[in-house]
Design a protein around this motif. Structure first.
Motif, PDB file in Angstrom:
ATOM      1  N   VAL A 134       0.869  -1.172   0.000  1.00 13.37           N
ATOM      2  CA  VAL A 134       0.000   0.000   0.000  1.00 13.37           C
ATOM      3  C   VAL A 134       0.905   1.222   0.000  1.00 13.37           C
ATOM      4  CG1 VAL A 134      -1.763   1.310   1.232  1.00 13.37           C
ATOM      5  CG2 VAL A 134      -1.838  -1.195   1.242  1.00 13.37           C
ATOM      6  N   ARG A 135       0.613   2.183  -0.876  1.00 18.53           N
ATOM      7  CA  ARG A 135       1.425   3.400  -0.965  1.00 18.53           C
ATOM      8  C   ARG A 135       0.576   4.650  -0.795  1.00 18.53           C
ATOM      9  NH1 ARG A 135       3.665   0.126  -5.233  1.00 18.53           N
ATOM     10  NH2 ARG A 135       5.904  -0.249  -4.935  1.00 18.53           N
ATOM     11  N   LYS A 136       1.138   5.627  -0.101  1.00 18.92           N
ATOM     12  CA  LYS A 136       0.564   6.965  -0.029  1.00 18.92           C
ATOM     13  C   LYS A 136       1.399   7.854  -0.927  1.00 18.92           C
ATOM     14  CE  LYS A 136      -0.747  10.621   3.247  1.00 18.92           C
ATOM     15  NZ  LYS A 136      -0.852  10.978   4.672  1.00 18.92           N
ATOM     16  N   ILE A 137       0.747   8.518  -1.896  1.00 18.63           N
ATOM     17  CA  ILE A 137       1.454   9.250  -2.944  1.00 18.63           C
ATOM     18  C   ILE A 137       0.926  10.672  -3.011  1.00 18.63           C
ATOM     19  CG2 ILE A 137       1.948   9.293  -5.437  1.00 18.63           C
ATOM     20  CD1 ILE A 137       1.286   6.244  -5.421  1.00 18.63           C
ATOM     21  N   ASN A 138       1.829  11.653  -3.104  1.00 21.70           N
ATOM     22  CA  ASN A 138       1.370  13.035  -3.244  1.00 21.70           C
ATOM     23  C   ASN A 138       1.152  13.375  -4.719  1.00 21.70           C
ATOM     24  OD1 ASN A 138       3.904  13.697  -4.373  1.00 21.70           O
ATOM     25  ND2 ASN A 138       4.700  14.482  -2.426  1.00 21.70           N
ATOM     26  N   MET A 139       0.682  14.571  -4.999  1.00 17.56           N
ATOM     27  CA  MET A 139       0.331  14.945  -6.363  1.00 17.56           C
ATOM     28  C   MET A 139       1.538  15.131  -7.273  1.00 17.56           C
ATOM     29  SD  MET A 139      -2.932  14.873  -6.839  1.00 17.56           S
ATOM     30  CE  MET A 139      -2.909  13.410  -5.799  1.00 17.56           C
ATOM     31  N   GLN A 140       2.727  15.189  -6.687  1.00 11.67           N
ATOM     32  CA  GLN A 140       3.953  15.240  -7.484  1.00 11.67           C
ATOM     33  C   GLN A 140       4.443  13.840  -7.850  1.00 11.67           C
ATOM     34  OE1 GLN A 140       3.651  17.255  -4.460  1.00 11.67           O
ATOM     35  NE2 GLN A 140       2.757  18.641  -5.987  1.00 11.67           N
ATOM     36  N   GLY A 141       3.704  12.831  -7.387  1.00 13.63           N
ATOM     37  CA  GLY A 141       4.072  11.458  -7.681  1.00 13.63           C
ATOM     38  C   GLY A 141       5.086  10.874  -6.730  1.00 13.63           C
ATOM     39  N   GLU A 142       5.378  11.600  -5.652  1.00 11.03           N
ATOM     40  CA  GLU A 142       6.346  11.118  -4.667  1.00 11.03           C
ATOM     41  C   GLU A 142       5.660  10.206  -3.659  1.00 11.03           C
ATOM     42  OE1 GLU A 142       8.947  15.281  -4.706  1.00 11.03           O
ATOM     43  OE2 GLU A 142       7.330  14.964  -3.235  1.00 11.03           O
ATOM     44  N   VAL A 143       6.312   9.120  -3.314  1.00 17.40           N
ATOM     45  CA  VAL A 143       5.775   8.193  -2.327  1.00 17.40           C
ATOM     46  C   VAL A 143       6.051   8.739  -0.927  1.00 17.40           C
ATOM     47  CG1 VAL A 143       5.891   5.862  -1.384  1.00 17.40           C
ATOM     48  CG2 VAL A 143       6.037   6.212  -3.867  1.00 17.40           C
ATOM     49  N   TRP A 145       4.817   7.349   1.978  1.00 15.21           N
ATOM     50  CA  TRP A 145       5.217   6.122   2.682  1.00 15.21           C
ATOM     51  C   TRP A 145       4.692   4.932   1.902  1.00 15.21           C
ATOM     52  CZ3 TRP A 145       1.122   3.084   3.734  1.00 15.21           C
ATOM     53  CH2 TRP A 145      -0.089   3.648   4.134  1.00 15.21           C
ATOM     54  N   GLN A 146       5.305   3.800   2.127  1.00 16.29           N
ATOM     55  CA  GLN A 146       4.790   2.575   1.549  1.00 16.29           C
ATOM     56  C   GLN A 146       4.954   1.429   2.538  1.00 16.29           C
ATOM     57  OE1 GLN A 146       6.965   2.207  -2.127  1.00 16.29           O
ATOM     58  NE2 GLN A 146       8.532   0.907  -1.224  1.00 16.29           N
ATOM     59  N   SER A 147       3.962   0.584   2.572  1.00 14.05           N
ATOM     60  CA  SER A 147       3.984  -0.608   3.423  1.00 14.05           C
ATOM     61  C   SER A 147       4.066  -1.819   2.508  1.00 14.05           C
ATOM     62  CB  SER A 147       2.719  -0.666   4.282  1.00 14.05           C
ATOM     63  OG  SER A 147       2.621  -1.897   4.941  1.00 14.05           O
ATOM     64  N   GLU A 148       5.139  -2.579   2.640  1.00 15.72           N
ATOM     65  CA  GLU A 148       5.355  -3.708   1.743  1.00 15.72           C
ATOM     66  C   GLU A 148       5.318  -5.043   2.479  1.00 15.72           C
ATOM     67  OE1 GLU A 148       8.139  -2.436  -1.772  1.00 15.72           O
ATOM     68  OE2 GLU A 148       9.102  -1.891   0.110  1.00 15.72           O
TER      69      GLU A 148
END
Length: 333
Positions: A134-143, A145-148
């Motif tokens: 699951v990834r949280k992504i901002n409008m610039q496309g930057e992650v 955080w991600q949970s793998e």
């Protein structure tokens, strides 16, 4: 001019609480195909609305969401993935492609559910990937955080691959991010939306009298502030409050293999994998059905996977296998 009118008299049980309601009969023709005009469920198909970039090799149109300006965001899986492949495409309210969000890293695996949330006035996208992520992504496309990894609790300790996230939802006023483990353990996992950390809580549907069976989608219900779980293979929608307490079950005609839901005003939109998109009104009684497979199945629009309301009540539908996008303009109803 040749005119084809397909009539289907629908006799349906109005969906509501699990104890059921009386019969409701819809006598009007549904769908109607007249020349190039297709009308179904009170909506008219807009054939030329979406123009996908030529490099998009669409396999599955998995997830849909929008922002307050009616920009549309699509999470999709491609037939082939390489360093130039993307997974999130943004369209403006007129269906014109604007840009991609994120790079090729988020395209690997199986990009699936997509949810847009405003947090302190800033927009973020939550992208679920069936391969543990699951990834949280901002409008610039930057992650952000991600949970793998799966939570370090049962049933995941014996088999971490039982974790297969399919969708997310969050109440804007809480810190919880509700993750649907639709293709793994059939549970809802609570995470902290600011960090992605597991919050030591799983829902399995026990309070409803039966466990979830492929809880494919989760939705924040703007009508009540509660969370709706699309319990696909149990052919029902289950409503919980933000703390995971069972509220009620919604089932009946118009609800079959439900993949996801959305809300607009007093309406509840129901996306069914077996070919229809229904919408319910007050008390979750059936209003009408878009017979997608009947009218567009020959063009590949066979399996509705996600659908969203626009701010004016129009509907966007994405399909699975093959991936297709369609826009439906609301008629008078």
């Amino acid at each position: 001019k040749q005119t084809l009118v397909v009539l289907t008299a629908l006799t349906v049980s109005a969906p509501g609480l699990s104890h059921g309601h009386g019969k409701q009969k819809l006598e009007k023709p549904n769908p109607v195909v007249e020349g190039q005009v297709i009308i179904s469920g009170g909506y008219e198909y807009q054939a030329s609305y979406f123009q996908l970039p030529k490099e998009v090799d669409l396999k599955h149109a998995h997830g849909l969401t929008r922002d307050k300006e009616d920009n549309i965001y699509l999470a999709y899986e491609s037939n082939k993935v390489n360093e130039s492949t993307h997974a999130i495409a943004m369209f403006n309210k007129d269906g014109k492609f604007v840009r991609y969000i994120g790079d090729s890293k988020i395209a690997w695996g199986a990009p699936h559910g997509l949810d847009l949330v405003y947090e302190n006035g800033e927009k973020f996208l939550y992208l679920s990937n069936n391969w543990l992520t699951v990834r949280k992504i901002n409008m610039q496309g930057e992650v952000v955080w991600q949970s793998e990894e799966s939570p370090e609790v049962e049933p995941y300790l014996a088999d971490r691959k039982k974790y297969r996230p399919t969708d997310t939802a969050t109440n804007p006023e809480s810190k919880q991010l509700y993750v649907a483990d639709g293709y793994g353990s059939s549970k809802i996992v609570e995470r902290d939306k600011n960090s992605g950390e597991y919050l030591n809580k799983l829902w399995d549907g026990t309070a409803t009298g039966s466990h979830f069976k492929t809880p494919h989608g989760v939705t924040y219900d703007s009508r009540s502030g509660n969370i709706l779980v699309s319990d696909r293979e149990n052919k029902r929608i289950v409503e919980f409050d933000k703390d995971g307490n069972f509220v009620k079950t919604i089932s009946g005609e118009g609800i079959s293999r439900v993949c996801n839901t959305d809300t607009w005003k007093d309406k509840l939109l129901v996306t069914n994998l077996d070919g229809t998109v229904a919408y319910l009104g007050k008390n979750n009684k059936l209003n009408d059905i878009i017979e997608l497979n009947k009218v567009l199945g020959e063009k590949g629009h066979k399996h509705p996977h996600d659908a969203i309301y626009m701010s004016n009540g129009d509907i966007v539908i994405g399909t699975w296998n093959p991936g297709r996008l369609s826009y439906w303009k609301r008629k008078a109803h």
